[in-house]
Scaffold this motif. Structure first.
Motif, PDB file in Angstrom:
ATOM      1  N   GLY A   7       0.816  -1.212   0.000  1.00 36.91           N
ATOM      2  CA  GLY A   7       0.000   0.000   0.000  1.00 36.91           C
ATOM      3  C   GLY A   7       0.847   1.258   0.000  1.00 36.91           C
ATOM      4  N   ALA A   8       1.915   1.264   0.791  1.00 35.52           N
ATOM      5  CA  ALA A   8       2.790   2.435   0.857  1.00 35.52           C
ATOM      6  C   ALA A   8       3.441   2.699  -0.493  1.00 35.52           C
ATOM      7  CB  ALA A   8       3.852   2.244   1.939  1.00 35.52           C
ATOM      8  N   PHE A   9       3.988   1.649  -1.119  1.00 33.84           N
ATOM      9  CA  PHE A   9       4.644   1.839  -2.415  1.00 33.84           C
ATOM     10  C   PHE A   9       3.665   2.294  -3.487  1.00 33.84           C
ATOM     11  CE2 PHE A   9       8.156  -0.962  -0.802  1.00 33.84           C
ATOM     12  CZ  PHE A   9       9.165  -0.012  -0.936  1.00 33.84           C
ATOM     13  N   SER A  10       2.447   1.776  -3.493  1.00 32.73           N
ATOM     14  CA  SER A  10       1.498   2.189  -4.520  1.00 32.73           C
ATOM     15  C   SER A  10       0.937   3.583  -4.231  1.00 32.73           C
ATOM     16  CB  SER A  10       0.372   1.170  -4.665  1.00 32.73           C
ATOM     17  OG  SER A  10      -0.361   1.067  -3.475  1.00 32.73           O
ATOM     18  N   LYS A  11       0.705   3.887  -2.996  1.00 31.35           N
ATOM     19  CA  LYS A  11       0.128   5.184  -2.624  1.00 31.35           C
ATOM     20  C   LYS A  11       1.102   6.334  -2.869  1.00 31.35           C
ATOM     21  CE  LYS A  11      -2.568   7.100   1.156  1.00 31.35           C
ATOM     22  NZ  LYS A  11      -3.058   6.860   2.514  1.00 31.35           N
ATOM     23  N   TYR A  12       2.397   6.094  -2.654  1.00 31.96           N
ATOM     24  CA  TYR A  12       3.395   7.160  -2.770  1.00 31.96           C
ATOM     25  C   TYR A  12       4.341   6.945  -3.946  1.00 31.96           C
ATOM     26  CZ  TYR A  12       1.489   7.815   1.848  1.00 31.96           C
ATOM     27  OH  TYR A  12       0.618   7.975   2.888  1.00 31.96           O
ATOM     28  N   ALA A  13       3.838   6.339  -5.009  1.00 31.74           N
ATOM     29  CA  ALA A  13       4.655   6.046  -6.191  1.00 31.74           C
ATOM     30  C   ALA A  13       5.164   7.317  -6.864  1.00 31.74           C
ATOM     31  CB  ALA A  13       3.857   5.216  -7.185  1.00 31.74           C
ATOM     32  N   ASP A  14       4.413   8.408  -6.773  1.00 36.26           N
ATOM     33  CA  ASP A  14       4.803   9.651  -7.430  1.00 36.26           C
ATOM     34  C   ASP A  14       5.010  10.798  -6.458  1.00 36.26           C
ATOM     35  OD1 ASP A  14       4.638   8.513 -10.017  1.00 36.26           O
ATOM     36  OD2 ASP A  14       2.468   8.729  -9.960  1.00 36.26           O
ATOM     37  N   ALA A  15       5.142  10.501  -5.185  1.00 35.68           N
ATOM     38  CA  ALA A  15       5.315  11.549  -4.179  1.00 35.68           C
ATOM     39  C   ALA A  15       6.797  11.816  -3.942  1.00 35.68           C
ATOM     40  CB  ALA A  15       4.651  11.129  -2.871  1.00 35.68           C
ATOM     41  N   GLU A  16       7.160  13.081  -3.900  1.00 32.56           N
ATOM     42  CA  GLU A  16       8.545  13.430  -3.591  1.00 32.56           C
ATOM     43  C   GLU A  16       8.862  13.005  -2.161  1.00 32.56           C
ATOM     44  OE1 GLU A  16      10.140  17.620  -2.667  1.00 32.56           O
ATOM     45  OE2 GLU A  16      10.661  17.276  -4.784  1.00 32.56           O
ATOM     46  N   CYS A  17      10.034  12.412  -1.973  1.00 37.68           N
ATOM     47  CA  CYS A  17      10.453  11.915  -0.660  1.00 37.68           C
ATOM     48  C   CYS A  17      11.866  12.398  -0.368  1.00 37.68           C
ATOM     49  CB  CYS A  17      10.450  10.388  -0.626  1.00 37.68           C
ATOM     50  SG  CYS A  17       8.852   9.635  -0.906  1.00 37.68           S
ATOM     51  N   SER A  18      12.151  12.572   0.903  1.00 33.06           N
ATOM     52  CA  SER A  18      13.532  12.854   1.288  1.00 33.06           C
ATOM     53  C   SER A  18      14.021  11.751   2.218  1.00 33.06           C
ATOM     54  CB  SER A  18      13.667  14.227   1.947  1.00 33.06           C
ATOM     55  OG  SER A  18      12.859  14.313   3.083  1.00 33.06           O
ATOM     56  N   VAL A  30      16.783  14.148  -1.838  1.00 29.35           N
ATOM     57  CA  VAL A  30      15.390  14.250  -2.266  1.00 29.35           C
ATOM     58  C   VAL A  30      15.228  13.391  -3.513  1.00 29.35           C
ATOM     59  CG1 VAL A  30      13.569  15.802  -3.059  1.00 29.35           C
ATOM     60  CG2 VAL A  30      15.181  16.572  -1.303  1.00 29.35           C
ATOM     61  N   LEU A  31      14.180  12.549  -3.503  1.00 31.69           N
ATOM     62  CA  LEU A  31      13.959  11.598  -4.595  1.00 31.69           C
ATOM     63  C   LEU A  31      12.498  11.660  -5.048  1.00 31.69           C
ATOM     64  CD1 LEU A  31      16.072   9.450  -2.479  1.00 31.69           C
ATOM     65  CD2 LEU A  31      16.601   9.534  -4.885  1.00 31.69           C
ATOM     66  N   PRO A  32      12.205  11.177  -6.274  1.00 28.46           N
ATOM     67  CA  PRO A  32      10.872  11.370  -6.853  1.00 28.46           C
ATOM     68  C   PRO A  32       9.788  10.381  -6.428  1.00 28.46           C
ATOM     69  CG  PRO A  32      12.307  10.313  -8.442  1.00 28.46           C
ATOM     70  CD  PRO A  32      13.151  10.641  -7.239  1.00 28.46           C
ATOM     71  N   SER A  33      10.124   9.366  -5.637  1.00 28.81           N
ATOM     72  CA  SER A  33       9.117   8.384  -5.236  1.00 28.81           C
ATOM     73  C   SER A  33       9.583   7.638  -3.996  1.00 28.81           C
ATOM     74  CB  SER A  33       8.859   7.372  -6.356  1.00 28.81           C
ATOM     75  OG  SER A  33       9.995   6.535  -6.519  1.00 28.81           O
ATOM     76  N   LEU A  34       8.658   6.961  -3.349  1.00 29.73           N
ATOM     77  CA  LEU A  34       9.024   6.170  -2.178  1.00 29.73           C
ATOM     78  C   LEU A  34       9.951   5.029  -2.568  1.00 29.73           C
ATOM     79  CD1 LEU A  34       8.788   5.661   0.833  1.00 29.73           C
ATOM     80  CD2 LEU A  34       6.719   4.328   0.386  1.00 29.73           C
ATOM     81  N   LYS A  35       9.700   4.396  -3.702  1.00 30.82           N
ATOM     82  CA  LYS A  35      10.572   3.303  -4.147  1.00 30.82           C
ATOM     83  C   LYS A  35      11.996   3.805  -4.361  1.00 30.82           C
ATOM     84  CE  LYS A  35      11.145  -0.326  -7.564  1.00 30.82           C
ATOM     85  NZ  LYS A  35      10.627  -0.964  -8.766  1.00 30.82           N
ATOM     86  N   ALA A  36      12.143   4.955  -5.000  1.00 25.87           N
ATOM     87  CA  ALA A  36      13.473   5.526  -5.216  1.00 25.87           C
ATOM     88  C   ALA A  36      14.138   5.877  -3.888  1.00 25.87           C
ATOM     89  CB  ALA A  36      13.384   6.765  -6.107  1.00 25.87           C
TER      90      ALA A  36
END
Length: 81
Positions: A7-18, A30-36
């Motif tokens: 759920g976390a990976f799908s929900k935040y697939a396009d969310a900027e993360c640090s 700073v990266l462009p997704s939770l997976k990254a």
């Protein structure tokens, strides 16, 4: 409620993360997704260091501390990513 990596990976697939590894030699990244972000944390040694991933959302940031980051790393490793 149990933590849901899928759920976390799908929900935040396009969310900027640090990612912040709590050691003197690592600046925040700073990266462009939770997976990254999780991949970066894994490659930076988060399995042995304290780490925090922040998902930047419009109204409220979501923070995953060391334990949940390690769960995400483990899930990503098992899924072959």
């Amino acid at each position: 409620m149990a933590f849901d990596p899928i759920g976390a990976f799908s929900k935040y697939a396009d969310a900027e993360c640090s990612v912040q590894l709590w050691t003197a030699d690592h600046a925040a990244a700073v990266l462009p997704s939770l997976k990254a972000a999780v991949t970066y944390a894994r490659e930076s040694g988060a399995g042995w260091k304290e780490v925090e991933i922040t998902v930047h959302m419009p109204r409220e940031d979501i923070v995953y501390a060391t334990g949940k980051v390690r769960s995400l790393i483990e899930f990503l490793s098992k899924s072959g990513a």
